[in-house]
Design a protein around this motif. Sequence first.
Motif, PDB file in Angstrom:
ATOM      1  N   ALA A 173     -47.831  -7.986 -62.195  1.00 58.27           N
ATOM      2  CA  ALA A 173     -47.451  -6.945 -61.491  1.00 58.27           C
ATOM      3  C   ALA A 173     -47.440  -7.861 -60.076  1.00 58.27           C
ATOM      4  O   ALA A 173     -48.821  -8.978 -60.006  1.00 58.27           O
ATOM      5  CB  ALA A 173     -48.275  -6.087 -61.634  1.00 58.27           C
ATOM      6  N   ARG A 174     -47.009  -7.639 -58.843  1.00 52.68           N
ATOM      7  CA  ARG A 174     -47.208  -8.387 -57.872  1.00 52.68           C
ATOM      8  C   ARG A 174     -48.107  -7.414 -56.966  1.00 52.68           C
ATOM      9  O   ARG A 174     -48.153  -7.966 -56.056  1.00 52.68           O
ATOM     10  CB  ARG A 174     -45.524  -8.712 -57.373  1.00 52.68           C
ATOM     11  CG  ARG A 174     -44.935  -9.596 -57.931  1.00 52.68           C
ATOM     12  CD  ARG A 174     -43.496  -9.811 -57.435  1.00 52.68           C
ATOM     13  NE  ARG A 174     -42.686  -8.133 -56.861  1.00 52.68           N
ATOM     14  CZ  ARG A 174     -41.446  -8.010 -56.112  1.00 52.68           C
ATOM     15  NH1 ARG A 174     -41.457  -9.434 -55.558  1.00 52.68           N
ATOM     16  NH2 ARG A 174     -40.990  -6.967 -55.933  1.00 52.68           N
ATOM     17  N   GLU A 175     -47.998  -6.568 -57.002  1.00 49.70           N
ATOM     18  CA  GLU A 175     -48.865  -5.305 -55.966  1.00 49.70           C
ATOM     19  C   GLU A 175     -50.118  -4.866 -56.712  1.00 49.70           C
ATOM     20  O   GLU A 175     -49.543  -4.490 -57.944  1.00 49.70           O
ATOM     21  CB  GLU A 175     -47.834  -4.712 -54.975  1.00 49.70           C
ATOM     22  CG  GLU A 175     -47.233  -5.139 -54.664  1.00 49.70           C
ATOM     23  CD  GLU A 175     -47.773  -6.183 -53.690  1.00 49.70           C
ATOM     24  OE1 GLU A 175     -48.255  -5.839 -52.642  1.00 49.70           O
ATOM     25  OE2 GLU A 175     -46.307  -7.206 -52.680  1.00 49.70           O
ATOM     26  N   GLN A 176     -51.263  -4.394 -56.043  1.00 48.39           N
ATOM     27  CA  GLN A 176     -52.395  -3.546 -56.947  1.00 48.39           C
ATOM     28  C   GLN A 176     -51.785  -2.611 -56.388  1.00 48.39           C
ATOM     29  O   GLN A 176     -51.116  -1.682 -55.306  1.00 48.39           O
ATOM     30  CB  GLN A 176     -53.569  -4.096 -56.222  1.00 48.39           C
ATOM     31  CG  GLN A 176     -53.684  -5.422 -56.186  1.00 48.39           C
ATOM     32  CD  GLN A 176     -55.219  -5.222 -55.815  1.00 48.39           C
ATOM     33  OE1 GLN A 176     -55.070  -6.975 -55.158  1.00 48.39           O
ATOM     34  NE2 GLN A 176     -56.294  -5.079 -56.061  1.00 48.39           N
ATOM     35  N   ARG A 177     -52.052  -1.703 -57.183  1.00 53.40           N
ATOM     36  CA  ARG A 177     -52.119   0.420 -57.738  1.00 53.40           C
ATOM     37  C   ARG A 177     -53.731   0.668 -56.771  1.00 53.40           C
ATOM     38  O   ARG A 177     -54.418  -0.240 -56.519  1.00 53.40           O
ATOM     39  CB  ARG A 177     -51.578   0.550 -58.771  1.00 53.40           C
ATOM     40  CG  ARG A 177     -50.485   0.059 -59.207  1.00 53.40           C
ATOM     41  CD  ARG A 177     -50.134   0.575 -60.550  1.00 53.40           C
ATOM     42  NE  ARG A 177     -50.712   0.101 -61.231  1.00 53.40           N
ATOM     43  CZ  ARG A 177     -51.775   0.833 -62.497  1.00 53.40           C
ATOM     44  NH1 ARG A 177     -50.338   1.823 -62.714  1.00 53.40           N
ATOM     45  NH2 ARG A 177     -51.886   0.045 -63.414  1.00 53.40           N
ATOM     46  N   TRP A 178     -53.332   1.915 -56.229  1.00 50.26           N
ATOM     47  CA  TRP A 178     -53.996   2.669 -55.688  1.00 50.26           C
ATOM     48  C   TRP A 178     -54.242   4.710 -57.348  1.00 50.26           C
ATOM     49  O   TRP A 178     -53.036   4.628 -57.536  1.00 50.26           O
ATOM     50  CB  TRP A 178     -54.040   3.223 -54.351  1.00 50.26           C
ATOM     51  CG  TRP A 178     -53.925   1.949 -53.346  1.00 50.26           C
ATOM     52  CD1 TRP A 178     -52.932   1.290 -52.704  1.00 50.26           C
ATOM     53  CD2 TRP A 178     -55.284   1.701 -52.535  1.00 50.26           C
ATOM     54  NE1 TRP A 178     -53.568   0.594 -52.035  1.00 50.26           N
ATOM     55  CE2 TRP A 178     -54.611   0.259 -52.163  1.00 50.26           C
ATOM     56  CE3 TRP A 178     -56.479   2.399 -52.494  1.00 50.26           C
ATOM     57  CZ2 TRP A 178     -55.439  -0.021 -51.011  1.00 50.26           C
ATOM     58  CZ3 TRP A 178     -57.545   1.842 -51.847  1.00 50.26           C
ATOM     59  CH2 TRP A 178     -56.634   0.699 -50.884  1.00 50.26           C
TER      60      TRP A 178
END
Length: 243
Positions: A173-178
Motif C-alpha cells: 500500500a502507498r498510503e496508511q489507512r485510518w
Amino acid sequence: MTSDLQTPSSSRPRGHDFIQRPLSLAEARVLGTLMEKARTVPDSYPLTLNTLVTGCNQKSSREPVMNLADAAVLEALDALRALHLVLESSGSRVTRYEHNFMRAVAVPEQSAVLLGMLVLRGPQTAGELRLNTERWYKFLDIASVDAFLEELQDRSEDKGGALVVKLPRAPGAREQRWAHLLCGPVDASLLTQAPHPASSAATEDELINLTRRVATLENTVAALQDQLQNLNEQLGLSQPGQP
C-alpha cells in the motif's frame, strides 16, 4: 436538521459522559446508517424502522455486509438511546429515529462525517475518505481530511480520548489507512491486511460523478419507500414483512 444543531458550550455534554463502553457491531451499523441517511436522503429523515433496517442491510457501501433482523435493530436502537446517541421522534403514527452524534460526542460536523464513513465502510485512507464522503460533506482537499483525523486521534482524555487510529502501512500500500475506535481497539488482523485495490482506470472526478449518480438513485428509492409507507398507513395496511 435537529441532530446537527449545536448546543451552547456551557451546556454541551462531553463525549465520554455518554460513550461509556465500546459499541457492538449492530449498534455501530445502526448509528452509521442514521448518520448517512441524514445527509443523503434528508427528505425521508428521521427514518422509520423499516427504512433503517433496509439501510443497515444494503449491499453497497457497507463493510462488512450485514443481515440484521428488525429485533436486532430495535435492540441496538434501545442501547443507543441509553447512550444519548439516538433520539426517537414522536408526533407520527410511525416511530422515527435520528442520530444525536455531534451533540453526544461533542465533535464538529467534519469529524462526525469522517467517523460515520469509517463506521460504515471500515478502514480507509484520507484520499478514500475524501472521495467516499463527497455526498455527505465536500472537503477542500486531502490535507483537510488528514487534519480532522489527526485531531480525532489526538483527542484528550478529558474529552473522551482518541476516536480514530492510524494503521501501519499495509504491504503493497502507498498510503496508511485510518480506523474508528467506537467499537473498541482495532482488530490486529487489520494492521497487516492489504486494502482493496482501487481501479486505476477511473479518475477521482469520474468516481465523484458516479457517487453523485448513485446518491440520486438512492434518494429516489427512499422517496418511493416513504410514499409507499404513507399509502399503507392511509389504507390501514401492514408493512411488507410485518403481520
